[in-house]
Write an enzyme that holds these catalytic residues in place. Sequence first.
Site, short mmCIF file in Angstrom:
data_model
loop_
_atom_site.label_atom_id
_atom_site.label_comp_id
_atom_site.label_asym_id
_atom_site.label_seq_id
_atom_site.Cartn_x
_atom_site.Cartn_y
_atom_site.Cartn_z
CD GLU A 34 69.64 33.39 65.24
OE1 GLU A 34 68.65 32.75 65.31
OE2 GLU A 34 69.78 34.44 64.55
NE ARG A 53 60.18 38.50 58.66
CZ ARG A 53 60.04 38.42 60.01
NH1 ARG A 53 59.64 38.69 61.30
NH2 ARG A 53 61.27 37.31 60.26
NE ARG A 111 61.04 38.55 67.52
CZ ARG A 111 60.96 37.19 66.80
NH1 ARG A 111 62.12 36.97 66.03
NH2 ARG A 111 60.32 36.71 65.96
CG ASN A 146 60.67 36.29 56.38
OD1 ASN A 146 61.56 36.16 55.50
ND2 ASN A 146 60.02 36.06 57.31
CE1 TYR A 199 66.79 30.94 59.70
CE2 TYR A 199 67.91 31.25 56.79
CZ TYR A 199 67.14 31.69 58.09
OH TYR A 199 66.39 32.81 58.15
CB THR A 214 57.43 34.99 60.61
OG1 THR A 214 58.10 35.33 61.64
CG2 THR A 214 58.21 34.65 59.78
CG PHE A 246 59.44 26.12 56.81
CD1 PHE A 246 60.56 27.08 56.98
CD2 PHE A 246 58.47 25.87 57.83
CE1 PHE A 246 60.55 27.02 58.15
CE2 PHE A 246 58.57 26.23 59.08
CZ PHE A 246 59.65 26.87 58.99
CG HIS A 280 66.62 36.06 60.66
ND1 HIS A 280 66.09 34.60 61.41
CD2 HIS A 280 67.89 35.66 61.74
CE1 HIS A 280 66.72 34.32 62.48
NE2 HIS A 280 67.67 34.87 62.71
CE LYS A 306 64.76 35.99 56.29
NZ LYS A 306 63.60 34.49 56.67
P1 CMP Z 1 62.72 33.28 59.73
O1 CMP Z 1 63.15 35.06 61.08
O2 CMP Z 1 64.40 33.86 58.81
O3 CMP Z 1 63.08 32.16 60.66
C1 CMP Z 1 62.27 30.68 59.43
C2 CMP Z 1 62.27 31.01 58.12
O4 CMP Z 1 61.10 30.59 57.78
C3 CMP Z 1 60.87 32.50 58.65
O5 CMP Z 1 61.98 33.64 58.70
C4 CMP Z 1 60.21 31.95 57.38
O6 CMP Z 1 61.02 33.08 56.08
C5 CMP Z 1 60.30 30.92 57.10
N1 CMP Z 1 59.53 30.42 56.83
C6 CMP Z 1 58.07 29.20 55.53
N2 CMP Z 1 57.03 29.24 56.66
C7 CMP Z 1 57.54 29.08 57.65
C8 CMP Z 1 56.95 28.82 58.82
N3 CMP Z 1 55.23 28.16 58.25
N4 CMP Z 1 55.95 29.36 59.54
C9 CMP Z 1 57.58 30.34 60.05
N5 CMP Z 1 58.61 30.63 59.44
C10 CMP Z 1 58.70 30.21 57.70
#
Ligand code: CMP
Length: 142
Positions: free
Chosen positions: A127, A103, A86, A113, A50, A92, A58, A116, A10
């Site tokens: 994806e 992370r 993962r 973060n 997304y 996350t 969010f 992805h 990211k």
């Molecule tokens: P990612 O795996 O890219 O998928 C969706 C992204 O939304 C996640 O990583 C986070 O960076 C972001 N995000 C922000 N707030 C939340 C939340 N409460 N739960 C899950 N993802 C979140």
Amino acid sequence: AIERTLSIIKPDAVAKNVVGEIYSRFEKAGLSVIAARMVHLSQQQAEGFYAEHKERPFFGDLVSFMTSGPVMIQVLEGDNAVIKNRDLMGATNPKEAAAGTIRADFAQSIDENAVHGSDAVESAAREIAYFFTDDQLCKRTR
Ligand code: CMP
């Protein structure tokens, strides 16, 4: 089983100049990069990628962050690639991510973060197809 997964480094991690360090973690874990490209995502590309999160509170912040700078997008291939990636990423929310994960080491917050990764083989296929055509996926030669 040999799987493929979509990984995105990211904008926060690209800006920190840790693309190589993150690639090194993939490779040391036995995952191979079989396709990659750097892109500054448009709003439309980020919203489409997304789309499943469209109703989440969010979503707006997520799209503006993901379009704030270039990202590095790659397809990783290897044994159990989805779960392996993962595990390398960690939770996350970086505050909950295990020590030594990407992370924990490189991310600031749940929004910024660092990486992805697809959460299942089915989402990985979708994806990967969002960013790459089949002929852009290279065969491993080892
Ligand atoms: P990612 O795996 O890219 O998928 C969706 C992204 O939304 C996640 O990583 C986070 O960076 C972001 N995000 C922000 N707030 C939340 C939340 N409460 N739960 C899950 N993802 C979140």
